[in-house]
Enzyme design. Structure first.
Site, PDB file in Angstrom:
ATOM      1  N   ARG A 199       6.322 -30.829  32.922  1.00 24.86           N
ATOM      2  CA  ARG A 199       5.083 -30.394  32.285  1.00 24.86           C
ATOM      3  C   ARG A 199       4.512 -29.109  32.891  1.00 24.86           C
ATOM      4  NH1 ARG A 199       1.605 -33.984  29.833  1.00 24.86           N
ATOM      5  NH2 ARG A 199       2.566 -35.695  30.985  1.00 24.86           N
ATOM      6  N   TYR A 253      -1.041 -41.191  23.545  1.00 23.22           N
ATOM      7  CA  TYR A 253      -1.731 -41.319  24.841  1.00 23.22           C
ATOM      8  C   TYR A 253      -3.210 -40.967  24.768  1.00 23.22           C
ATOM      9  CZ  TYR A 253       3.065 -39.868  26.434  1.00 23.22           C
ATOM     10  OH  TYR A 253       4.400 -39.691  26.638  1.00 23.22           O
ATOM     11  N   CYS A 294       0.597 -40.641   6.848  1.00 29.84           N
ATOM     12  CA  CYS A 294      -0.137 -41.836   6.417  1.00 29.84           C
ATOM     13  C   CYS A 294      -0.279 -42.839   7.547  1.00 29.84           C
ATOM     14  CB  CYS A 294       0.562 -42.451   5.217  1.00 29.84           C
ATOM     15  SG  CYS A 294       0.689 -41.270   3.880  1.00 29.84           S
ATOM     16  N   GLU A 295      -1.042 -42.484   8.549  1.00 29.44           N
ATOM     17  CA  GLU A 295      -1.371 -43.337   9.697  1.00 29.44           C
ATOM     18  C   GLU A 295      -2.764 -42.935  10.165  1.00 29.44           C
ATOM     19  OE1 GLU A 295       0.391 -45.743  11.141  1.00 29.44           O
ATOM     20  OE2 GLU A 295       2.258 -45.408  10.037  1.00 29.44           O
ATOM     21  N   TYR A 305       6.451 -32.219  26.139  1.00 32.89           N
ATOM     22  CA  TYR A 305       6.321 -33.500  25.441  1.00 32.89           C
ATOM     23  C   TYR A 305       5.783 -33.301  24.020  1.00 32.89           C
ATOM     24  CZ  TYR A 305       7.120 -34.854  30.229  1.00 32.89           C
ATOM     25  OH  TYR A 305       7.663 -34.946  31.489  1.00 32.89           O
TER      26      TYR A 305
HETATM   27  C1  PLP Z   1       9.406 -37.307  33.336  1.00 34.39           C
HETATM   28  C2  PLP Z   1      10.036 -37.146  34.649  1.00 34.39           C
HETATM   29  C3  PLP Z   1       9.782 -36.003  35.417  1.00 34.39           C
HETATM   30  C4  PLP Z   1       8.876 -34.878  34.964  1.00 34.39           C
HETATM   31  O1  PLP Z   1       7.536 -35.205  35.022  1.00 34.39           O
HETATM   32  P1  PLP Z   1       6.392 -34.109  34.739  1.00 34.39           P
HETATM   33  O2  PLP Z   1       5.147 -34.871  34.809  1.00 34.39           O
HETATM   34  O3  PLP Z   1       6.669 -33.551  33.395  1.00 34.39           O
HETATM   35  O4  PLP Z   1       6.491 -33.070  35.800  1.00 34.39           O
HETATM   36  C5  PLP Z   1      10.407 -35.897  36.630  1.00 34.39           C
HETATM   37  N1  PLP Z   1      11.242 -36.863  37.085  1.00 34.39           N
HETATM   38  C6  PLP Z   1      11.513 -37.978  36.367  1.00 34.39           C
HETATM   39  C7  PLP Z   1      12.445 -38.981  36.913  1.00 34.39           C
HETATM   40  C8  PLP Z   1      10.916 -38.148  35.131  1.00 34.39           C
HETATM   41  O5  PLP Z   1      11.179 -39.258  34.436  1.00 34.39           O
END
Ligand code: PLP
Length: 414
Positions: free
Chosen positions: A275, A315, A341-342, A371
């Site tokens: 992220r 979320y 349609c939700e 995401y």
């Molecule tokens: C999703 C995930 C990440 C990345 O997480 P971020 O919050 O996007 O930085 C890193 N390691 C594992 C094992 C994950 O499942």
């Protein structure tokens, strides 16, 4: 702030680096994701700088955004890759990753996934089940591979201060293994002839606001591995938060890095940010279809929906939304919804948008690079959107994934 050095207004026009979004959309249409590769690379460099004291090896988390153009840019810049499925492993190889630079996590790896990773020289398995070790060991034996590097994923039983749907480190979560189980495995590690227990892995959730929980988790990992001098690598996972709201306060990452540096100093450190590298490098551009007043509320119906960006529905995530053309018009609180349609197909419960908002106007849903497209679906027979990238050197933009068509949607059934 949710606008940044790459996504900002120039002469009243929202731009991605030097490129006016309206020009891109004239050619590509809506809805469309646009990613700034300069921004992604600057986020990557910033994370390296913030954690300089621990010299981390960064493995970009493919699941945040697996577009090949994004992966290629980060791999070229030196990033390793974190994958959670055979399909993501395939994607990473396609984008030019070397097997040895890939770490493979995931709570449900299939024997085929494991075999494929071994055949392609996977760097590490982050292991989350006891029986998984037997399968990796057998598959390694069959493939003639020895010394397969294993990092056990610890479930540190801490409560991360994040949305409960993206917390992974509490004791009852499906992720990782408890201290007691990992200790038992390490004590009996000789029974896995082809495996080398060389690391420990942690990932307690995403969008982590509370560095205290991470510290606590890290401490239990270090205590666990101390009796095993062969464990020299600590993978601290992802989870660095980003700002989704204009005035959102984030934890001080440099301070956090300074805090964990002494503990990690003896180890090689891996990180898996997703992220924090790509979220604020991406926008989802949508066009207003209708504006209506209902029960004292203004509702804008747009051509993007939960099928392009499911985070608000999944979320209750907030995404800031701004017009493509900067205006001095007064604003009105507006609910922004998609055509699906939700009842949960709401992109924003309430955001201030210009009073004269009308059919045809373009809006940018901000901080949508992570995401977003990776969770897109074709529900309601909606073709998935196009993805555009602005090049690393900002010289041009290009289509990194063409928009799906109605034909694409039916072709597996013909
Ligand atoms: C999703 C995930 C990440 C990345 O997480 P971020 O919050 O996007 O930085 C890193 N390691 C594992 C094992 C994950 O499942």
């Amino acid at each position: 702030m949710v606008l940044n050095t790459s996504i900002t207004y120039h002469d009243g026009q929202l731009t991605v680096d030097q490129h006016a979004i309206s020009t891109i959309i004239d050619e590509v249409g809506t809805p469309t994701y646009i990613y700034s590769l300069p921004r992604a690379l600057s986020n990557y460099a910033q994370i390296k700088a913030q954690f300089e004291a621990i010299q981390p090896h960064i493995h970009y988390s493919v699941k945040a955004n697996g577009n090949l153009a994004v992966l290629r840019a980060l791999i070229k810049a030196g990033a390793g890759v974190d994958v959670v499925s055979g399909g993501e492993f395939f994607r990473a190889l396609k984008a030019g990753a070397k097997g040895e630079d890939i770490v493979f996590a995931g709570v449900g790896k299939t024997p085929e996934d494991i075999r494929y990773a071994l055949e392609n020289g996977v760097g590490w398995f982050n292991v989350e089940n006891v029986d998984e070790l037997d399968i990796i060991n057998q598959q390694a034996q069959a493939a003639g591979v020895s010394s397969v590097k294993i990092a056990m994923r610890l479930n540190p039983d801490v409560k991360a201060n994040t949305h409960h749907h993206i917390a992974t480190g509490h004791g009852t979560a499906k992720f990782g293994l408890s201290v007691a189980i990992i200790r038992d495995i390490l004590q009996n590690q000789t029974k896995y002839a082809n495996l080398r227990f060389a690391g420990i892995h942690l990932h307690i959730g995403s969008q982590l606001q509370d560095t205290q929980a991470t510290l606590q988790a890290l401490q239990s990992a270090i205590d666990l591995i101390r009796p095993y001098p062969d464990i020299q690598t600590v993978n601290i996972g992802g989870g660095i938060p980003v700002a989704y709201r204009p005035d959102e306060q984030l934890p001080d990452i440099e301070q956090f890095a300074a805090l964990i540096a002494p503990t990690l100093q003896p180890y090689t450190v891996f990180m898996e940010p997703g992220r924090s590298i790509i979220a604020d490098a991406g926008v989802l551009i949508t066009r207003v279809l209708y504006v209506k007043e209902q029960a004292g509320q203004r509702i804008a119906i747009v051509d993007a929906s939960m099928t392009e960006l499911i985070r608000p529905a999944l979320y209750q995530a907030y995404h800031h939304i701004v017009p493509i053309k900067q205006t001095s018009a007064a604003t009105v609180p507006t609910q922004v919804v998609g055509p699906v349609c939700e009842s949960t197909d709401i992109l924003s419960q309430e955001v201030a948008l210009p009073i004269d908002l009308k059919h045809g106007d373009l809006l940018a849903i901000l901080t949508a690079g992570a995401y977003g497209m990776v969770m897109a679906s074709t529900y309601n027979a909606r073709p998935r959107p196009a993805e555009v990238v602005v090049d690393v050197d900002d010289s041009q933009w290009s289509i990194a994934r063409r928009r799906e068509t109605w034909d694409d949607l039916v072709k597996q059934e013909e």
